[in-house]
Write an enzyme that holds these catalytic residues in place. Structure first.
Site, PDB file in Angstrom:
ATOM      1  CG  ASN A 195       1.507   3.802   4.046  1.00  0.00           C
ATOM      2  OD1 ASN A 195       1.536   2.790   3.339  1.00  0.00           O
ATOM      3  ND2 ASN A 195       1.176   3.762   5.314  1.00  0.00           N
TER       4      ASN A 195
ATOM      5  CB  THR B 288      -0.904   0.029   1.244  1.00  0.00           C
ATOM      6  OG1 THR B 288      -0.085   0.010   2.419  1.00  0.00           O
ATOM      7  CG2 THR B 288      -1.881  -1.121   1.252  1.00  0.00           C
TER       8      THR B 288
ATOM      9  CD  GLU C 228      -2.416   1.497   4.823  1.00  0.00           C
ATOM     10  OE1 GLU C 228      -1.661   0.684   4.300  1.00  0.00           O
ATOM     11  OE2 GLU C 228      -2.708   1.451   6.014  1.00  0.00           O
TER      12      GLU C 228
HETATM   13  P1  ADP Z   1       5.053   0.672   3.639  1.00  0.00           P
HETATM   14  O1  ADP Z   1       4.631   0.176   4.967  1.00  0.00           O
HETATM   15  O2  ADP Z   1       6.378   1.408   3.670  1.00  0.00           O
HETATM   16  O3  ADP Z   1       3.968   1.448   2.952  1.00  0.00           O
HETATM   17  P2  ADP Z   1       4.368  -1.575   1.938  1.00  0.00           P
HETATM   18  O4  ADP Z   1       4.780  -2.982   2.200  1.00  0.00           O
HETATM   19  O5  ADP Z   1       2.946  -1.197   2.130  1.00  0.00           O
HETATM   20  O6  ADP Z   1       5.339  -0.653   2.761  1.00  0.00           O
HETATM   21  O7  ADP Z   1       4.818  -1.278   0.448  1.00  0.00           O
HETATM   22  C1  ADP Z   1       4.441  -0.062  -0.135  1.00  0.00           C
HETATM   23  C2  ADP Z   1       5.380   0.412  -1.220  1.00  0.00           C
HETATM   24  O8  ADP Z   1       5.472  -0.567  -2.253  1.00  0.00           O
HETATM   25  C3  ADP Z   1       4.822   1.667  -1.886  1.00  0.00           C
HETATM   26  O9  ADP Z   1       5.235   2.847  -1.218  1.00  0.00           O
HETATM   27  C4  ADP Z   1       5.386   1.573  -3.295  1.00  0.00           C
HETATM   28  O10 ADP Z   1       6.669   2.218  -3.347  1.00  0.00           O
HETATM   29  C5  ADP Z   1       5.559   0.078  -3.516  1.00  0.00           C
HETATM   30  N1  ADP Z   1       4.539  -0.552  -4.383  1.00  0.00           N
HETATM   31  C6  ADP Z   1       4.848  -1.434  -5.383  1.00  0.00           C
HETATM   32  N2  ADP Z   1       3.734  -1.869  -5.994  1.00  0.00           N
HETATM   33  C7  ADP Z   1       2.676  -1.257  -5.381  1.00  0.00           C
HETATM   34  C8  ADP Z   1       1.255  -1.314  -5.591  1.00  0.00           C
HETATM   35  N3  ADP Z   1       0.721  -2.083  -6.557  1.00  0.00           N
HETATM   36  N4  ADP Z   1       0.460  -0.545  -4.788  1.00  0.00           N
HETATM   37  C9  ADP Z   1       1.007   0.225  -3.827  1.00  0.00           C
HETATM   38  N5  ADP Z   1       2.344   0.305  -3.577  1.00  0.00           N
HETATM   39  C10 ADP Z   1       3.186  -0.415  -4.348  1.00  0.00           C
HETATM   40  N1  RBF Z   2      -6.769  -2.772   8.175  1.00  0.00           N
HETATM   41  C1  RBF Z   2      -7.619  -3.074   9.170  1.00  0.00           C
HETATM   42  O1  RBF Z   2      -7.223  -3.116  10.331  1.00  0.00           O
HETATM   43  N2  RBF Z   2      -8.950  -3.314   8.926  1.00  0.00           N
HETATM   44  C2  RBF Z   2      -9.465  -3.336   7.664  1.00  0.00           C
HETATM   45  O2  RBF Z   2     -10.669  -3.546   7.513  1.00  0.00           O
HETATM   46  C3  RBF Z   2      -8.581  -3.068   6.586  1.00  0.00           C
HETATM   47  N3  RBF Z   2      -9.022  -3.134   5.307  1.00  0.00           N
HETATM   48  C4  RBF Z   2      -8.148  -2.909   4.279  1.00  0.00           C
HETATM   49  C5  RBF Z   2      -8.599  -3.030   2.960  1.00  0.00           C
HETATM   50  C6  RBF Z   2      -7.733  -2.807   1.893  1.00  0.00           C
HETATM   51  C7  RBF Z   2      -8.230  -2.947   0.491  1.00  0.00           C
HETATM   52  C8  RBF Z   2      -6.366  -2.490   2.163  1.00  0.00           C
HETATM   53  C9  RBF Z   2      -5.426  -2.247   1.036  1.00  0.00           C
HETATM   54  C10 RBF Z   2      -5.916  -2.376   3.464  1.00  0.00           C
HETATM   55  C11 RBF Z   2      -6.794  -2.586   4.527  1.00  0.00           C
HETATM   56  N4  RBF Z   2      -6.376  -2.475   5.861  1.00  0.00           N
HETATM   57  C12 RBF Z   2      -7.219  -2.766   6.880  1.00  0.00           C
HETATM   58  C13 RBF Z   2      -5.076  -1.874   6.166  1.00  0.00           C
HETATM   59  C14 RBF Z   2      -3.964  -2.840   6.468  1.00  0.00           C
HETATM   60  O3  RBF Z   2      -3.994  -3.167   7.843  1.00  0.00           O
HETATM   61  C15 RBF Z   2      -2.659  -2.086   6.117  1.00  0.00           C
HETATM   62  O4  RBF Z   2      -2.621  -1.878   4.721  1.00  0.00           O
HETATM   63  C16 RBF Z   2      -1.444  -2.825   6.548  1.00  0.00           C
HETATM   64  O5  RBF Z   2      -1.434  -2.994   7.940  1.00  0.00           O
HETATM   65  C17 RBF Z   2      -0.172  -2.114   6.091  1.00  0.00           C
HETATM   66  O6  RBF Z   2      -0.133  -0.779   6.467  1.00  0.00           O
HETATM   67 MG    MG Z   3       1.941   0.689   2.957  1.00  0.00          MG
END
Ligand code: ADP
Ligand code: RBF
Ligand code: MG
Length: 189
Positions: A47, A45, A116
């Site tokens: 952020n 995701t 995110e």
């Molecule tokens: P963080 O906790 O640092 O956000 P994540 O495991 O959520 O780490 O990974 C997010 C990062 O991965 C984004 O900031 C982006 O640089 C990269 N990324 C690669 N593919 C995707 C995607 N399909 N959607 C969102 N982020 C992506």
């Molecule tokens: N986190 C939650 O605690 N509850 C949720 O219902 C929840 N729904 C999510 C749905 C989607 C489509 C995505 C992308 C994330 C969701 N998350 C939710 C957030 C998730 O906990 C978070 O992306 C990870 O912890 C990484 O930051």
């Molecule tokens: Mg993230």
């Protein structure tokens, strides 16, 4: 989410298609989160930077930063569907997205509301520090506290499918061509 609310399992998740009017058009820098999206859950995701540090004096913000802060403050915590573009990255495609906004109540460590988007596309590279443009089209469900993070994984996968199908609607699909997005061959500073 209110304290003491019962933890959910995935079988209780209900979804809706609630179109937003107007649809927020937001632009923010991509920052680091907890590093949990890809590693623990399998869904990266991006952020978005939210200026919680100047919430008391928003007049100091650029208009785009203020729009992001206003949306983050006022919106219902939950899952949204929309279109996203990494507008100064190496891949500037416009892709469907399922975005989570809230406090990730399944985990105890998130102290500020986050935004995110999980972009429904396989990127070749990370895009931290890049600019992300987002049109938020509608609301799917409130965020939930899951008893087991494996149930959250199932819910996220199903949210992705739900958002993907929803955005195929003709009026929503047309927004992928919205002039808010930067044309692919345009020069970006
Ligand atoms: P963080 O906790 O640092 O956000 P994540 O495991 O959520 O780490 O990974 C997010 C990062 O991965 C984004 O900031 C982006 O640089 C990269 N990324 C690669 N593919 C995707 C995607 N399909 N959607 C969102 N982020 C992506
Ligand atoms: N986190 C939650 O605690 N509850 C949720 O219902 C929840 N729904 C999510 C749905 C989607 C489509 C995505 C992308 C994330 C969701 N998350 C939710 C957030 C998730 O906990 C978070 O992306 C990870 O912890 C990484 O930051
Ligand atoms: Mg993230």
């Amino acid at each position: 989410m209110a304290e003491g609310k019962a933890a959910l399992t995935d079988s209780k998740v209900e979804r809706m298609r609630k179109t937003l009017e107007p649809m927020p058009r937001l632009c923010a820098k991509v920052v680091h989160g907890f590093g949990r999206g890809s590693k623990l859950l399998g869904f990266p995701t991006a952020n978005m930077k939210i200026r919680w540090d100047v919430v008391e004096s928003p007049e100091k913000l650029e208009p785009q930063e203020k729009d992001v802060l206003d949306f983050a403050r006022s919106c219902e915590a939950g899952i949204y569907y929309g279109w996203a573009q990494v507008s100064n990255g190496s891949d500037r495609g416009i892709y469907k997205t399922a975005m989570s906004v809230g406090w990730n109540p399944t985990f105890p460590d998130v102290k500020a509301k986050t935004m995110e988007p999980w972009i429904l596309h396989d990127y070749a590279d990370d895009f931290y520090d890049c600019e992300l443009r987002l049109i938020i089209c509608g609301f799917v469900r409130p965020e939930a506290k899951f008893a087991d993070f494996k149930d959250l994984i199932v819910a996220i996968r199903e949210d992705g499918e739900f958002c993907r199908e929803t955005l195929d609607d003709e009026a929503l699909a047309a927004l992928a061509k919205d002039p808010f997005f930067i044309a692919k061959d345009a020069e970006v500073a």
